[in-house]
Structures are given as structure tokens and as C-alpha cells.
Design a protein around this motif. Structure first.
Motif: not given
Length: 662
Positions: A360-375, A387-397
Motif C-alpha cells: 500500500l502506498p504511504r502517500g495515502l497519508l495525504n488523504c486526511s479525510i478518507l472514509k473508505v479504503l477497500n483493497v 501508519w493508516l491509523d492517523v486517518l481519523s475519519h476512516l470508517d471502513v478498512l
């Protein structure tokens, strides 16, 4: 008051008497106030003379007004220009006497319960500019006489039961028509090509009908078109390249048809496009040739096609407005592009079901309002992306069915994943203990807000949860608090932090190497609906506290080392043998092995459903269809509501536009 005005007032009072459940909306309509009818709720009089009613606007009262139009008194309102009754509970047919409203320019009867066919009386309202009959129970065919309404600028007959083919002459005289919507009906036949002669058209919406055949290239004549919505039909063949000439197009929806071939390269000319929906077809091409030109795009759904090749490097950066990307269930390969612009607007990313590899690219850290990530269902590798756990809006992983490995471990983030509601890392190679630190911080599964209001998605936009042994579309996944660690190599005991997830509904820890007893505190998960602990090394008795879970409809404890009697309870009495297979020391109903003593009287057994899957698929993970959703800021997933409302609920911008000019 003039005599005519008094007649109008008395007609309104007579109509009011025939209505029920008015919820006080019409309290100002009274005999004692007859001389002031221009001040009555919803009544507007002619501004020049103030001597007659020019507008009746009782729309938007949330189904408060109930009754018919039979007692409306049409002959009393000869100067009426606007009749607006949307969002109420009117029933019966639309009376033909509506033909008496000869000055009517604006008629909105949408969101009611009107039935029968369109009365010919409407076709005599030759001054009519706006006609909205959507969201009713109307049926039959569209009368040819609609063509007499040569001043019409907008027609909306969506979400009814109209059928048949459009009469060839229906659009022949409607040269002023700007918007035509007939979605969610039973129309059939080829694309109505006579629409392509209406040069002022801005909106064509034929969504969710039974149209078939090719999309004619003549649609490119409509140079003013801003919306072309043909999804959920049976159109076939190639997408006409000429659509790329519609430079004003903002929304293109061709999803859920039988279209094939490439996405035409002239689409790169659609630089004003906001919404591109081509999902669920048989399109095959790469994306490099056209994607990077869509610098205004907000929503892109190309899922469920045969698109192939690598993902373009511009994928996350070609539009600063992009917030929704669904490329799932295609044939993409290579790695996920890693360049994400800072402060981007991405909130939904779905790449499920491709052949993507690498980390997974670490550039996802720039998606500060990301809610859903499905891979899910790719070939991604690497350790758990803590490192994704800093995305405080993430509802779905969802990392399901990849090649992730190692321990999930702990985090340096003080409150990791605080809004998490759906967490699926199943079918990977994770090891070590279950991540108790993360679990105790999943506030989205601990607070009552996790069971908030429903968010309804369209049929085309859902999560396919493999729950209760049946894959099913979920219309409201705000309610689905879901945790799946199954099919990994986790060991140790079930952590107490799971007991804090009081609002979790689906829990799957199956196919690991968990040991110890089944914790009694699982009985505190009061709204749990599905529990799968199968294929582990659990031992001891089944806690009696599980029998208190009144919502539990799926239980799988098979292939462990459990002993003793099976608890009795309203839900436990419905489970069959499959829930307990491989536990040779269990006894009591529904098993044939009886426990010692007289405490195992067998209640009536509920037959098991046919065709159940094995425990490897029991209650486990899920996939996605694209979406997508009017905007609702008060809900965690309100973003999706906005998408569906715009794409499938049809925004009322044209209503507001016309009303503003009245």
C-alpha cells in the motif's frame, strides 16, 4: 375582497374539509379569516391587484396533507399559475377537471400517492412550463397529446409505473424542452431518437427502465446537454465516440447496461465532467488515454468491467475535486500509484478484485479525510499498514484476501482509528495476538452513534456482505459494525478489549489458533447478530451469557474443543447441529448426545436453511459495488447519501430554478 376572491376562499375551505391529517398546516384557512385569504398558508395572490389567487404552494410538508383533489374546486381558480403539492399524501387519480386551470404554468404533484393514468386534462394546459408527476403510482402510457404542451421546459415522470414505448410524435412540438426525466419506470424500446432534435435539452434521464439497442450517435447534436443518464437499462454495442463532443456535459451515467468495447478516446474532451459512471458493463481498455484530462471530475465509477493494464500515475491527482473512485472488479495490474496531492478531497477508494500487487502506498497519508479504503482480493504484500491509523475519519478498512503478513501490533497514535465501523483483515497471513490496543480504540463500535439513522443506497450502490451465509446487498451500512480477523494465524486468547465493542453486530474470529475459554463477557455485546469462532483451539463450556443475545441469528462454534451442555435460550433454540460440529464433548439440544441429568429437554428444532456454506465462508468478509449518494452532514456516511440522491434521486435544482423565477 372581490366576489371572485371570496369564491376562491370558499373553494379552499371546502377542499380543506375533505382533507385529513393536516397537522395544523391549514389552521389559517378559516371562515373567520375569509377576507384575508392572501395571508393563508401556502396562498399567494396576484401582486399587481391582490384580487385573486395566483399560487397555491403546499409542497414540502412531509406527507402531512392527506386526501384527494376531487373537491379542489378547479373552476374557482381560473387565474392560478402555480399549483405545488409535492411531498404529501394525496391519493386517487388526478381529475380531468384540472383542464380548467388554463393559466397554469407550474404543476408539481410529485411525492404523493396519485394513481391511474395521466388525465387528458393535463394535456390541455397549453401554458404549462413545468410538469412534475414523479414518485407516485401512476401507470399506463404517455398520451400523444403531451405534444400539445409546446411551452414545456421540464417534464419529470420518474418513479411511477408507466410503460410501453414512447409515441413517435410525443416530442415533436416540445422545442422549448430543457429537462426530461422518466427514470424508474417500465418503458421499453429503443432510445427515443426524436429527443435528439430538441436542441435546448440540458437533461436526459432514462435511468432504470427497459430501453435497449444502441445509443444513437445523434445524441451529440444536443450541444447544451449537461446530464445524460442512461444507466440501468439494456443498451448494448459500443459507446458512441461522438459523446465526447458534448463539451458542456457534467454528468454521464451509462452504468449497468451491456455496453462493450473501449472507452472512446474523445471522452478526454469532456473537461467539464463532474460525474463519470460506466460501471457494470463489458468495457475493455486502459485508462491512460483519457483519464488525466478530467480535471473537474468528482466521482468516477468504472467498476465491474474488463478494464486492464496498469493504473495511470495521474490517478489521484488529475482532479483536485475528486472524492470518489471505484475501479473494483476489473483486471488492473501493477502497483497502486503512490502520489497523492496534499489536502486532497479523496473520501472513498475502492480497488477491490483486481490483480494489483506491491505494498500500500504511504502517500495515502495525504488523504486526511478518507472514509473508505477497500483493497480486498488483490495481491498486495507487506506488513499491517499501522501508519493508516492517523486517518481519523476512516470508517471502513478492508484488506481482505491479500498477502499481508506479520503482527498487527500496537500503534504510536494516541487514538487510532476512532471512527472505525468496518474492519476486515481476513484471509491474510497475520500472526501474533489479536490487536487489543486497536480494538479498545474503535470508538465507532463502542458508542451508540454507531447505530444511527439508516443511510439508504441505491440498488446499484451497495456493500455485498457475506453475512448469515448469504451474500446480500446492504442498503444501510451505517448500521453495520463489522469485525473480521478470520483465516489468519492469530493465537492467544480472545482479548477483553472486544468486550468494549458494545455496538458491534458482526464478529468473525474463525480459522485461527485462538486458545482459552469463550469469554462470558461476550454476552455484553447486546446487539450482536453474527458470531463465528469456528476452527480454533477454544475449550471449556459455552457461556450461559451467550443465551441472552436476543439479536443473535448466526452462531458458529464448530471445530473447537468445547465441552458440556449447550445453553438454552430464545436464539440458541434456533441453531442447528452445524453450529457445533467437531466438538465431541458437547451435549444437549440440538445434538443427539444428551447430557447427564434432566436439564436438557429439547425444544422444537428449527430446520436449517438449505445450501449452507462451510465455515470457511461463514459470516465472513464482504465486497463492494460502487456508489454512490442530497448531502447529509449529520451522519458518518452522509457523503454516500449525497451521491445517491444526486445520481439516482434526481436533484431538484430545476425546481428551485423555476420557482425562483415565478
Amino acid at each position: 375582497m372581490q366576489a371572485l376572491e371570496s369564491a376562491e376562499g370558499r373553494a379552499l375551505l371546502q377542499w380543506k374539509e375533505s382533507l385529513s391529517n393536516t397537522d395544523g398546516v391549514l389552521d389559517s384557512w378559516s371562515l373567520s379569516n375569509l377576507k384575508n385569504i392572501c395571508n393563508w398558508t401556502g396562498i399567494t395572490c396576484d401582486t399587481a391587484t391582490n384580487t385573486y389567487v395566483s399560487m397555491i404552494d403546499l409542497g414540502g410538508y412531509n406527507f402531512s396533507l392527506r386526501g384527494t383533489l376531487y373537491n379542489f374546486g378547479f373552476v374557482s381558480f381560473l387565474n392560478l399559475t402555480h399549483l405545488v403539492l409535492f411531498d404529501n399524501s394525496f391519493i386517487g387519480s388526478i381529475p380531468s377537471a384540472i383542464a380548467n386551470l388554463t393559466k397554469l404554468t407550474f404543476l408539481d404533484l410529485s411525492l404523493n400517492h396519485f394513481e391511474s393514468s395521466i388525465p387528458l386534462g393535463i394535456t390541455k394546459l397549453t401554458r404549462l412550463q413545468y410538469l412534475d408527476l414523479s414518485y407516485n403510482n401512476l401507470n399506463g402510457t404517455i398520451p400523444n397529446q403531451i405534444s400539445h404542451l409546446h411551452n414545456l421546459e421540464s417534464i419529470n415522470i420518474s418513479t411511477n409505473h408507466f410503460g410501453g414505448q414512447f409515441p413517435e410524435s410525443i416530442f415533436s412540438n416540445l422545442s422549448k424542452l430543457q429537462s426530461f426525466s422518466c427514470e424508474s419506470n417500465l418503458f421499453q424500446g429503443p432510445f427515443p431518437t426524436n429527443l435528439t432534435s430538441l436542441s435546448m435539452l440540458k437533461i436526459i434521464n432514462l435511468y432504470d427502465n427497459h430501453f435497449y439497442g444502441i445509443i444513437p450517435q445523434e445524441v451529440s447534436r444536443l450541444t447544451n446537454l449537461i446530464e445524460l443518464t442512461l444507466g440501468q437499462n439494456n443498451f448494448s454495442g459500443a459507446i458512441p465516440p461522438q459523446i465526447g463532443n458534448l463539451n458542456n456535459l457534467e454528468e454521464l451515467n451509462l452504468a449497468s447496461n451491456h455496453l462493450s468495447g473501449p472507452i472512446p478516446s474523445p471522452f478526454g474532451n469532456l473537461t467539464n465532467l463532474f460525474y463519470l459512471l460506466l460501471a457494470h458493463n463489458n468495457l475493455s481498455t486502459t485508462l491512460e488515454s483519457f483519464l488525466c484530462n478530467f480535471n473537474s471530475l468528482r466521482i468516477m465509477d468504472l467498476s465491474r468491467n474488463n478494464l486492464r493494464g496498469p493504473l495511470p500515475q495521474c490517478l489521484w491527482n488529475f482532479s483536485k475535486k475528486l472524492w470518489f473512485v471505484d475501479l473494483s472488479r476489473n483486471q488492473f495490474e501493477g502497483t497502486i500509484p503512490g502520489e497523492f496531492a496534499e489536502k486532497n478531497r479523496l473520501q472513498f477508494i475502492n480497488l477491490k478484485g483486481n490483480h494489483l500487487g506491491g505494498p500500500l502506498p504511504r502517500g495515502l497519508l495525504n488523504c486526511s479525510i478518507l472514509k473508505v479504503l477497500n483493497v480486498a482480493n488483490n495481491k498486495l504484500v507487506g506488513s499491517f499498514p499501522h501508519w493508516l491509523d492517523v486517518l481519523s475519519h476512516l470508517d471502513v478498512l478492508i484488506l481482505r484476501s491479500n498477502r499481508f503478513y506479520g503482527t498487527v501490533g500496537t500503534s504510536n497514535t494516541k487514538h487510532p482509528f476512532p471512527k472505525m465501523r468496518i474492519f476486515d483483515i481476513s484471509h491474510n497471513d497475520f500472526t501474533g495476538a489479536l490487536p487489543g490496543y486497536y480494538l479498545e480504540n474503535f470508538e465507532g463500535m463502542q458508542n451508540e452513534s454507531a447505530t444511527g439513522d439508516d443511510i439508504y443506497l441505491s440498488q446499484d450502490d451497495y456493500i455485498d456482505l457475506v453475512l448469515k451465509r448469504t451474500e446480500r446487498p446492504v442498503q444501510s451500512y451505517n448500521l453495520f459494525t463489522f469485525l473480521d480477523f478470520s483465516n489468519n494465524h492469530f493465537h492467544g486468547e480472545i482479548p477483553e478489549s472486544i468486550g468494549k465493542l458494545r455496538y458491534i453486530r458482526f464478529l468473525n474470529l474463525s480459522h485461527n489458533q485462538l486458545i482459552g475459554n469463550i469469554p462470558s463477557w461476550l454476552g455484553n455485546l447486546s446487539i450482536l447478530e453474527s458470531l463465528d469462532l469456528s476452527s480454533n483451539q477454544l475449550e471449556g463450556k459455552i457461556p450461559e451469557q451467550l443465551a441472552t443475545l436476543t439479536f443473535l441469528s448466526v452462531l458458529n462454534l464448530s471445530y473447537n474443543h468445547l465441552v458440556g451442555p449447550i445453553p438454552h435460550g430464545p436464539q440458541f433454540n434456533t441453531f442447528n447441529n452445524d453450529s457445533y460440529l467437531g466438538n465431541t464433548a458437547l451435549c444437549g439440544f440440538p445434538l443427539t448426545i444428551q447430557c447427564q441429568g434432566n436439564n436438557n429437554r429439547s425444544p422444537p428444532q428449527t430446520p436449517a436453511p438449505d445450501g449452507e456454506e462451510d465455515s470457511g465462508n461463514f459470516g465472513g468478509g464482504f465486497g463492494w459495488r460502487s456508489v454512490v449518494i442530497g448531502y447529509c452532514s449529520c451522519m458518518p456516511f452522509g457523503i454516500f447519501v449525497g451521491y445517491v440522491a444526486f445520481l439516482y434521486g434526481r436533484p431538484r435544482w430545476f425546481v428551485r430554478f423555476v420557482l425562483a423565477g415565478r
